[in-house]
Design a protein around this motif. Structure first.
Motif, PDB file in Angstrom:
ATOM      1  N   MET A   5       0.946  -1.232  -0.008  1.00  0.00           N
ATOM      2  CA  MET A   5       0.063   0.024  -0.012  1.00  0.00           C
ATOM      3  C   MET A   5       0.903   1.369  -0.088  1.00  0.00           C
ATOM      4  O   MET A   5       0.414   2.459  -0.248  1.00  0.00           O
ATOM      5  CB  MET A   5      -0.908  -0.055   1.204  1.00  0.00           C
ATOM      6  N   THR A   6       2.182   1.210   0.326  1.00  0.00           N
ATOM      7  CA  THR A   6       2.990   2.522   0.666  1.00  0.00           C
ATOM      8  C   THR A   6       3.303   3.222  -0.853  1.00  0.00           C
ATOM      9  O   THR A   6       3.159   4.594  -0.568  1.00  0.00           O
ATOM     10  CB  THR A   6       4.189   2.114   1.131  1.00  0.00           C
ATOM     11  N   GLY A   7       3.073   2.731  -1.913  1.00  0.00           N
ATOM     12  CA  GLY A   7       3.119   3.527  -3.235  1.00  0.00           C
ATOM     13  C   GLY A   7       1.796   3.839  -3.684  1.00  0.00           C
ATOM     14  O   GLY A   7       1.834   4.541  -4.728  1.00  0.00           O
ATOM     15  N   LYS A   8       0.695   3.796  -3.181  1.00  0.00           N
ATOM     16  CA  LYS A   8      -0.506   4.120  -3.745  1.00  0.00           C
ATOM     17  C   LYS A   8      -0.817   5.463  -3.417  1.00  0.00           C
ATOM     18  O   LYS A   8      -0.530   5.921  -2.186  1.00  0.00           O
ATOM     19  CB  LYS A   8      -1.716   3.130  -3.280  1.00  0.00           C
ATOM     20  N   ILE A   9      -1.635   6.189  -4.219  1.00  0.00           N
ATOM     21  CA  ILE A   9      -2.336   7.365  -3.988  1.00  0.00           C
ATOM     22  C   ILE A   9      -3.558   6.995  -3.679  1.00  0.00           C
ATOM     23  O   ILE A   9      -4.401   6.758  -4.710  1.00  0.00           O
ATOM     24  CB  ILE A   9      -1.944   8.293  -4.861  1.00  0.00           C
ATOM     25  N   GLY A  10      -4.417   7.562  -2.600  1.00  0.00           N
ATOM     26  CA  GLY A  10      -5.582   7.400  -2.301  1.00  0.00           C
ATOM     27  C   GLY A  10      -5.993   7.658  -0.774  1.00  0.00           C
ATOM     28  O   GLY A  10      -5.073   8.137  -0.055  1.00  0.00           O
ATOM     29  N   VAL A  11      -7.365   7.372  -0.318  1.00  0.00           N
ATOM     30  CA  VAL A  11      -7.674   7.843   1.111  1.00  0.00           C
ATOM     31  C   VAL A  11      -6.852   7.031   2.128  1.00  0.00           C
ATOM     32  O   VAL A  11      -6.361   7.392   3.130  1.00  0.00           O
ATOM     33  CB  VAL A  11      -9.025   7.846   1.056  1.00  0.00           C
ATOM     34  N   SER A  12      -6.420   5.615   1.818  1.00  0.00           N
ATOM     35  CA  SER A  12      -5.511   4.919   2.450  1.00  0.00           C
ATOM     36  C   SER A  12      -4.525   5.470   3.011  1.00  0.00           C
ATOM     37  O   SER A  12      -3.698   5.059   3.694  1.00  0.00           O
ATOM     38  CB  SER A  12      -5.493   3.440   1.955  1.00  0.00           C
ATOM     39  N   GLY A  13      -3.767   6.335   2.069  1.00  0.00           N
ATOM     40  CA  GLY A  13      -2.507   7.010   2.614  1.00  0.00           C
ATOM     41  C   GLY A  13      -2.752   7.948   3.595  1.00  0.00           C
ATOM     42  O   GLY A  13      -1.563   8.171   4.052  1.00  0.00           O
ATOM     43  N   ALA A  14      -3.815   8.411   4.124  1.00  0.00           N
ATOM     44  CA  ALA A  14      -3.841   8.822   5.438  1.00  0.00           C
ATOM     45  C   ALA A  14      -2.986   7.988   6.538  1.00  0.00           C
ATOM     46  O   ALA A  14      -2.366   8.577   7.440  1.00  0.00           O
ATOM     47  CB  ALA A  14      -5.130   9.072   5.980  1.00  0.00           C
ATOM     48  N   TYR A  15      -2.835   6.730   6.380  1.00  0.00           N
ATOM     49  CA  TYR A  15      -1.928   5.813   7.273  1.00  0.00           C
ATOM     50  C   TYR A  15      -0.601   5.271   6.454  1.00  0.00           C
ATOM     51  O   TYR A  15       0.445   5.752   6.852  1.00  0.00           O
ATOM     52  CB  TYR A  15      -2.540   4.812   7.612  1.00  0.00           C
ATOM     53  N   TYR A  16      -0.836   4.820   5.306  1.00  0.00           N
ATOM     54  CA  TYR A  16       0.244   4.173   4.380  1.00  0.00           C
ATOM     55  C   TYR A  16       1.078   5.283   3.776  1.00  0.00           C
ATOM     56  O   TYR A  16       2.426   4.933   3.646  1.00  0.00           O
ATOM     57  CB  TYR A  16      -0.326   3.150   3.523  1.00  0.00           C
ATOM     58  N   ASN A  17       0.449   6.252   3.216  1.00  0.00           N
ATOM     59  CA  ASN A  17       1.413   6.958   2.484  1.00  0.00           C
ATOM     60  C   ASN A  17       0.855   8.438   2.271  1.00  0.00           C
ATOM     61  O   ASN A  17       0.283   9.112   1.558  1.00  0.00           O
ATOM     62  CB  ASN A  17       1.253   6.582   0.856  1.00  0.00           C
ATOM     63  N   PRO A  18       1.195   9.029   3.588  1.00  0.00           N
ATOM     64  CA  PRO A  18       0.620  10.321   3.934  1.00  0.00           C
ATOM     65  C   PRO A  18       0.919  11.505   2.911  1.00  0.00           C
ATOM     66  O   PRO A  18       0.417  12.395   2.696  1.00  0.00           O
ATOM     67  CB  PRO A  18       1.193  10.834   5.375  1.00  0.00           C
ATOM     68  N   ALA A  19       2.284  11.337   2.372  1.00  0.00           N
ATOM     69  CA  ALA A  19       2.644  12.530   1.491  1.00  0.00           C
ATOM     70  C   ALA A  19       2.000  12.268   0.099  1.00  0.00           C
ATOM     71  O   ALA A  19       1.669  13.323  -0.500  1.00  0.00           O
ATOM     72  CB  ALA A  19       4.197  12.498   1.258  1.00  0.00           C
ATOM     73  N   GLY A  20       1.644  11.201  -0.147  1.00  0.00           N
ATOM     74  CA  GLY A  20       0.994  10.966  -1.457  1.00  0.00           C
ATOM     75  C   GLY A  20      -0.569  11.845  -1.437  1.00  0.00           C
ATOM     76  O   GLY A  20      -1.154  11.823  -2.571  1.00  0.00           O
ATOM     77  N   THR A  21      -1.056  11.803  -0.313  1.00  0.00           N
ATOM     78  CA  THR A  21      -2.354  12.412  -0.445  1.00  0.00           C
ATOM     79  C   THR A  21      -2.634  13.941  -0.876  1.00  0.00           C
ATOM     80  O   THR A  21      -3.333  14.240  -1.382  1.00  0.00           O
ATOM     81  CB  THR A  21      -3.128  12.417   1.243  1.00  0.00           C
ATOM     82  N   ALA A  22      -1.116  14.509  -1.168  1.00  0.00           N
ATOM     83  CA  ALA A  22      -1.089  15.860  -1.485  1.00  0.00           C
ATOM     84  C   ALA A  22      -1.474  15.819  -2.876  1.00  0.00           C
ATOM     85  O   ALA A  22      -1.594  16.885  -3.771  1.00  0.00           O
ATOM     86  CB  ALA A  22       0.166  16.672  -1.312  1.00  0.00           C
ATOM     87  N   PHE A  23      -1.526  14.658  -3.728  1.00  0.00           N
ATOM     88  CA  PHE A  23      -1.562  14.426  -5.181  1.00  0.00           C
ATOM     89  C   PHE A  23      -3.076  14.108  -5.722  1.00  0.00           C
ATOM     90  O   PHE A  23      -3.382  13.867  -6.628  1.00  0.00           O
ATOM     91  CB  PHE A  23      -0.635  13.500  -5.721  1.00  0.00           C
ATOM     92  N   MET A  24      -4.113  14.029  -4.510  1.00  0.00           N
ATOM     93  CA  MET A  24      -5.253  13.475  -4.785  1.00  0.00           C
ATOM     94  C   MET A  24      -5.882  14.890  -5.264  1.00  0.00           C
ATOM     95  O   MET A  24      -5.626  16.060  -5.068  1.00  0.00           O
ATOM     96  CB  MET A  24      -5.933  13.052  -3.531  1.00  0.00           C
ATOM     97  N   GLU A  25      -7.144  14.680  -5.996  1.00  0.00           N
ATOM     98  CA  GLU A  25      -7.885  15.739  -6.382  1.00  0.00           C
ATOM     99  C   GLU A  25      -8.379  16.443  -5.172  1.00  0.00           C
ATOM    100  O   GLU A  25      -8.852  16.005  -4.182  1.00  0.00           O
ATOM    101  CB  GLU A  25      -9.047  15.403  -7.046  1.00  0.00           C
ATOM    102  N   ASP A  26      -8.709  17.632  -5.350  1.00  0.00           N
ATOM    103  CA  ASP A  26      -9.341  18.765  -4.449  1.00  0.00           C
ATOM    104  C   ASP A  26     -10.880  17.935  -3.761  1.00  0.00           C
ATOM    105  O   ASP A  26     -11.353  17.490  -4.605  1.00  0.00           O
ATOM    106  CB  ASP A  26      -9.429  20.161  -4.741  1.00  0.00           C
ATOM    107  N   GLY A  27     -10.895  18.313  -2.397  1.00  0.00           N
ATOM    108  CA  GLY A  27     -12.013  17.760  -1.946  1.00  0.00           C
ATOM    109  C   GLY A  27     -11.982  16.905  -0.695  1.00  0.00           C
ATOM    110  O   GLY A  27     -10.736  17.122  -0.042  1.00  0.00           O
ATOM    111  N   THR A  28     -12.965  16.538  -0.001  1.00  0.00           N
ATOM    112  CA  THR A  28     -12.723  16.032   1.605  1.00  0.00           C
ATOM    113  C   THR A  28     -13.433  14.586   1.075  1.00  0.00           C
ATOM    114  O   THR A  28     -14.365  14.291   0.866  1.00  0.00           O
ATOM    115  CB  THR A  28     -13.724  16.700   2.472  1.00  0.00           C
ATOM    116  N   TYR A  29     -12.400  13.572   1.802  1.00  0.00           N
ATOM    117  CA  TYR A  29     -12.844  12.299   1.406  1.00  0.00           C
ATOM    118  C   TYR A  29     -12.764  11.385   2.942  1.00  0.00           C
ATOM    119  O   TYR A  29     -12.314  12.148   3.813  1.00  0.00           O
ATOM    120  CB  TYR A  29     -11.637  11.315   0.771  1.00  0.00           C
ATOM    121  N   MET A  30     -13.676  10.432   3.147  1.00  0.00           N
ATOM    122  CA  MET A  30     -13.828   9.683   4.352  1.00  0.00           C
ATOM    123  C   MET A  30     -13.790   8.288   3.806  1.00  0.00           C
ATOM    124  O   MET A  30     -14.628   7.935   2.887  1.00  0.00           O
ATOM    125  CB  MET A  30     -14.949  10.040   5.289  1.00  0.00           C
TER     126      MET A  30
END
Length: 435
Positions: A38-63
């Protein structure tokens, strides 16, 4: 009475907390069971696995909300007897929240960062049976007049649990079109429990006597650590890195049932000296009332990559490394261990706009030394195989269902106890994007 005291001393020395070698739980959401890389993925799971990758997500709020269910079979075999725990863990929830705004993200994760859940061994522990040989070989009955060998008569259902609940949050920022960085803080609330009884016949005189060793102990600790992340992204390749600093956990212990054991020494010659030797042992005092000591969560580093080989298929890989040998430990929890690691591979394949299939594999080397295994602290290397499916219910809502089987490598300790495990896990998750 002398043999009774020796019996109690060895039983106490054999008890440790329920958990794995490094305590960590890598499974922090439902998607992990489909492909643990999971560490190389961009997505909501990145809140734990890849926090820096969350900056590349589309603008918005995800849960994203998740639940894990584990069906566990743990066994220990010794001298033809089997002690088994098949207590399931039906509800283990977790949540991730990410808010993204123009290359900056704020993220939050809540779940169980470490621990071994609940176990319940029917009839006692393997070590209770081992005591017959251990005591009778070390303290030969002919050394005491009118003595006979000690006999294990069975035990109750020995129960243990270990939960480390965590809340973490932080911020990630794009540095340029390809790089981002993240920082977060994590709070950990740890609780470890042990409760059980073993029954014995002891004869140190003309007639046998019957004794029950009883313990009911709870250990708690709290700690904070830092999390640092980097992410590199281009059109097809994404690489994530995460480092977690060591979490200092100073445990305090409350024990309810050992007072009768202590009181039994009041009128025994040399009783206070013997009692001090038993309760002062490093493997004992962590479970006695008001005991204090460190069992820190080790620092860890993770790196992972995802590569889109086609518009529909993405390959994933990752590795975790745990700095166990450097971790603070007052009670010998990590004695004889080397640093552990995990290696994982996975694949995502989009069947169409609605459905995505996922699959993966992970090998875990816990870093444990089987010469240090104890009934309540044996960490086995393992192979994990996972599958899952994701369904895009609407533009804002996706659902997933995943499953995995974890095949542990059985091992035999120096006390001739053979330990084995098998776990089947299921995950359910839902992700919603708020407009």
């Amino acid at each position: 009475m002398r043999k009774q005291l020796l019996l109690a001393a060895i039983l106490l020395t054999s008890i440790k907390g329920f958990a794995g070698s490094i305590d960590y739980l890598s499974q922090q959401d439902a998607e992990y069971f489909a492909h643990p890389s999971m560490t190389g993925k961009i997505g909501v799971s990145g809140a734990y696995y890849n926090p820096a990758g969350t900056a590349f997500m589309e603008d918005g709020t995800y849960m994203q909300v998740n639940n894990q269910t584990h069906f566990k079979t743990y066994k220990m075999k010794v001298d033809g007897e089997t002690f088994k725990s098949d207590k399931p863990s039906p509800i283990i929830p977790s949540i991730q929240i990410v808010k993204v705004d123009n290359g900056r993200s704020y993220f939050f994760h809540g779940g169980a960062i470490a621990g071994g859940g609940n176990v319940a061994y029917e009839g006692g522990l393997g070590m209770f049976k081992v005591m017959e040989n251990t005591l009778n070989n070390k303290f030969n009955p002919h050394h005491i007049p009118n003595a006979n060998p000690i006999k294990f008569l069975g035990g109750n259902t020995v129960k243990g649990s270990s939960y480390y609940v965590t809340l973490q949050g932080g911020v990630a920022q794009k540095i340029n079109n390809h790089w981002s960085a993240a920082f977060a803080l994590r709070y950990v609330n740890a609780e470890r429990k042990l409760k059980g009884v073993g029954n014995y016949r002891v004869q140190t005189g003309p007639k046998p006597t019957y004794h029950s060793f009883d313990i009911n102990s709870e250990r708690t600790a709290q700690g904070i650590n830092g999390i640092f992340g980097l992410n590199y992204n281009n059109d097809k390749l994404n690489v994530g890195l995460r480092y977690e600093s060591e979490t200092r956990l100073n445990f305090k212990t409350k024990e309810k049932n050992l007072d009768s054991f202590k009181n039994s020494f009041k009128n025994v010659p040399y009783g206070s000296l013997i009692l001090g030797g038993v309760l002062g042992n490093s493997n004992v005092k962590e479970w006695t009332n008001n005991a204090k000591g460190k069992r820190n969560l080790p620092a860890m580093a993770s790196i992972g990559a995802s590569y889109a080989i086609t518009e529909k298929t993405t390959l994933l890989t990752s590795g975790n490394y745990y700095f166990i040998k450097e971790a603070g430990d007052s009670f010998g929890a990590y004695d004889g261990y080397h640093n552990g690691y995990e290696v994982a591979f996975g694949i995502d394949h989009k069947l169409n706009e609605k459905w995505t299939l996922m699959g993966g594999y992970q090998y875990t080397n816990t870093g444990a030394n089987k010469n240090t295994y104890k009934d309540t602290d044996y960490a086995l290397d393992a192979d994990m195989f996972g599958l899952g499916v994701k369904y895009q219910y609407s533009p804002n809502l996706s659902l997933m269902a995943t499953g995995a089987t974890v095949v542990y490598h059985s091992a035999t300790s120096v006390t001739n106890v053979t330990y084995s495990k098998h776990v089947y896990s299921m995950g359910l998750g839902a992700t919603y994007k708020f407009n």
